[in-house]
Write an enzyme that holds these catalytic residues in place. Sequence first.
Site, PDB file in Angstrom:
ATOM      1  N   ARG A 195       0.891  -1.362  -0.061  1.00  0.00           N
ATOM      2  CA  ARG A 195       0.038   0.051   0.009  1.00  0.00           C
ATOM      3  C   ARG A 195       0.875   1.126   0.121  1.00  0.00           C
ATOM      4  O   ARG A 195       2.035   1.232   0.262  1.00  0.00           O
ATOM      5  CB  ARG A 195      -1.016  -0.036   1.075  1.00  0.00           C
ATOM      6  CG  ARG A 195      -0.217  -0.426   2.597  1.00  0.00           C
ATOM      7  CD  ARG A 195      -1.155   0.025   3.696  1.00  0.00           C
ATOM      8  NE  ARG A 195      -0.971  -0.502   4.825  1.00  0.00           N
ATOM      9  CZ  ARG A 195      -0.670  -1.440   5.605  1.00  0.00           C
ATOM     10  NH1 ARG A 195      -1.373  -2.563   4.979  1.00  0.00           N
ATOM     11  NH2 ARG A 195      -0.186  -1.750   6.894  1.00  0.00           N
TER      12      ARG A 195
ATOM     13  N   ARG B 177       1.515   8.681   4.814  1.00  0.00           N
ATOM     14  CA  ARG B 177       0.344   9.401   5.342  1.00  0.00           C
ATOM     15  C   ARG B 177       0.210  10.735   5.181  1.00  0.00           C
ATOM     16  O   ARG B 177       1.406  11.501   5.487  1.00  0.00           O
ATOM     17  CB  ARG B 177       0.087   8.736   6.601  1.00  0.00           C
ATOM     18  CG  ARG B 177      -0.285   7.307   6.694  1.00  0.00           C
ATOM     19  CD  ARG B 177      -0.370   6.904   7.993  1.00  0.00           C
ATOM     20  NE  ARG B 177      -0.686   5.432   8.221  1.00  0.00           N
ATOM     21  CZ  ARG B 177      -0.244   5.060   9.519  1.00  0.00           C
ATOM     22  NH1 ARG B 177      -0.334   5.483  10.668  1.00  0.00           N
ATOM     23  NH2 ARG B 177      -0.498   3.425   9.310  1.00  0.00           N
TER      24      ARG B 177
ATOM     25  N   ARG C 187      14.125 -16.206   4.283  1.00  0.00           N
ATOM     26  CA  ARG C 187      15.160 -15.387   5.114  1.00  0.00           C
ATOM     27  C   ARG C 187      14.938 -15.938   6.506  1.00  0.00           C
ATOM     28  O   ARG C 187      13.868 -16.163   6.905  1.00  0.00           O
ATOM     29  CB  ARG C 187      14.787 -13.912   4.850  1.00  0.00           C
ATOM     30  CG  ARG C 187      14.736 -13.535   3.369  1.00  0.00           C
ATOM     31  CD  ARG C 187      16.180 -13.218   2.843  1.00  0.00           C
ATOM     32  NE  ARG C 187      16.872 -12.259   3.365  1.00  0.00           N
ATOM     33  CZ  ARG C 187      18.294 -12.183   3.189  1.00  0.00           C
ATOM     34  NH1 ARG C 187      19.079 -12.862   2.167  1.00  0.00           N
ATOM     35  NH2 ARG C 187      18.838 -11.018   3.627  1.00  0.00           N
TER      36      ARG C 187
ATOM     37  N   ARG D 178      17.284  -3.474  12.523  1.00  0.00           N
ATOM     38  CA  ARG D 178      16.595  -2.507  13.553  1.00  0.00           C
ATOM     39  C   ARG D 178      17.348  -3.009  14.746  1.00  0.00           C
ATOM     40  O   ARG D 178      17.825  -3.872  14.947  1.00  0.00           O
ATOM     41  CB  ARG D 178      15.193  -2.631  13.214  1.00  0.00           C
ATOM     42  CG  ARG D 178      15.009  -4.079  13.590  1.00  0.00           C
ATOM     43  CD  ARG D 178      13.071  -4.397  13.516  1.00  0.00           C
ATOM     44  NE  ARG D 178      12.840  -5.503  13.651  1.00  0.00           N
ATOM     45  CZ  ARG D 178      11.152  -5.884  13.757  1.00  0.00           C
ATOM     46  NH1 ARG D 178      10.422  -4.781  13.560  1.00  0.00           N
ATOM     47  NH2 ARG D 178      11.055  -7.106  13.900  1.00  0.00           N
TER      48      ARG D 178
ATOM     49  N   TYR E  50       3.618 -15.659   4.379  1.00  0.00           N
ATOM     50  CA  TYR E  50       4.007 -14.723   5.562  1.00  0.00           C
ATOM     51  C   TYR E  50       2.531 -14.452   6.099  1.00  0.00           C
ATOM     52  O   TYR E  50       1.661 -14.092   5.511  1.00  0.00           O
ATOM     53  CB  TYR E  50       4.766 -13.570   5.245  1.00  0.00           C
ATOM     54  CG  TYR E  50       4.708 -12.628   6.507  1.00  0.00           C
ATOM     55  CD1 TYR E  50       5.729 -12.858   7.434  1.00  0.00           C
ATOM     56  CD2 TYR E  50       3.834 -11.572   6.819  1.00  0.00           C
ATOM     57  CE1 TYR E  50       6.080 -12.148   8.576  1.00  0.00           C
ATOM     58  CE2 TYR E  50       4.086 -10.718   7.861  1.00  0.00           C
ATOM     59  CZ  TYR E  50       5.094 -11.319   8.751  1.00  0.00           C
ATOM     60  OH  TYR E  50       5.294 -10.549   9.905  1.00  0.00           O
TER      61      TYR E  50
END
Length: 383
Positions: free
Chosen positions: A174, A178, A250, A280, A349
């Site tokens: 998507r 925003r 992965r 991260r 997934y």
Amino acid sequence: MSNKRILLVGAGLSGAVIARKLAEAGHSAVVLDERAHIAGNCFTERDSDTGVMVHVYGPHIFHTDDEPVWDYVNRFQTFMPYVNRVKTTSGGRVFLLPINLHTINQFFGKTLRPDEAREFIASLADTTIGEPKTFEEQALKFVGRDLYEAFLKGYTVKQWGCEPSQLPASILKRLPVRFNYDDNYFFHRFQGMPENGYTEMVERILNHERIDVRLGTRFTRPDAASFDHVFYSGPLDGYFDFELGRLGYRTLDFDRFSYNGDYQGCAVMNYGDLDIPYTRITEHKHFSPWETHEKSICYREYSRACGPSDIPYYPIRMADEKALLERYVELARTQQNVTFVGRLGTYRYLDMDVTIREALDTGDAYINALQGKGALGAFFVNP
């Protein structure tokens, strides 16, 4: 409907939820897992030194628009309010994710209103791209090169191990921007964290007199002979001993470290720059904001190709994998009284809420099949 003896391979969400559904319908369920614990990859445990609830296989945040599923998980654990607010470090600065009005104004040094920001981003978009075929084209078409390279490209290369130009556009499902100041990472109505962790929730799901849990037990195909039906949530290719080859995944490596204090001030900090090898850092005490802990447990997260002895996390599902998947699906359909379920069993997934929804529906489909209302084959959901 006579009592059936059912084997569930895997004590994660799929196996636990199906086992509970069938046990409550009067059947006997044996749940096997080769690991020494239940709950699969959403396994949580308290760190003995800090008291922090640690998501051992990486963070799992529950979010859904499926109200019956939300009611289901709250039946077995109290879910506390939690909003996933992700930050990212890019080019030596910290920004909010997903890309929103604050991110745009901060990144470009502007004070745009929503309509102005929408027009500005449209002016940056690559209008020469018609129907995007790749991840890179999808990003360039909607947000332009600057935002793509700052927030999407490097992270994607590290996460998937290839250039975004090699990935399908569907991965970026998507519009990744925003035009307001909403930094809630998810769109769903219901979002939260289990008060005492996912392990306790799964333990309560499995706590039924008709459910027998056997941990540290590896499944082999001859085991199925003594059961009326098998629900298999392990790797689809693993069920067949990888006889056609291995499906691509992965995997993740975690560099776990402790910190005396608050390490980063948030639960999730992404790193979009390619010169930083990890994707991260997650700080686990922030996943339980209703608790207070002086010390902290953090994970640096690295993504790489999954080897034979690694834990598979993300199915790759590129062209070669899809071709191999089709062959395994055909082979699976030749099996009798075996249904492949879950993320690994269907090579997809799946978020936790979808996993639970499919498990509940699969259990219902089996019960209906026993009553002569339809049939349940190798897959409730076509991979």
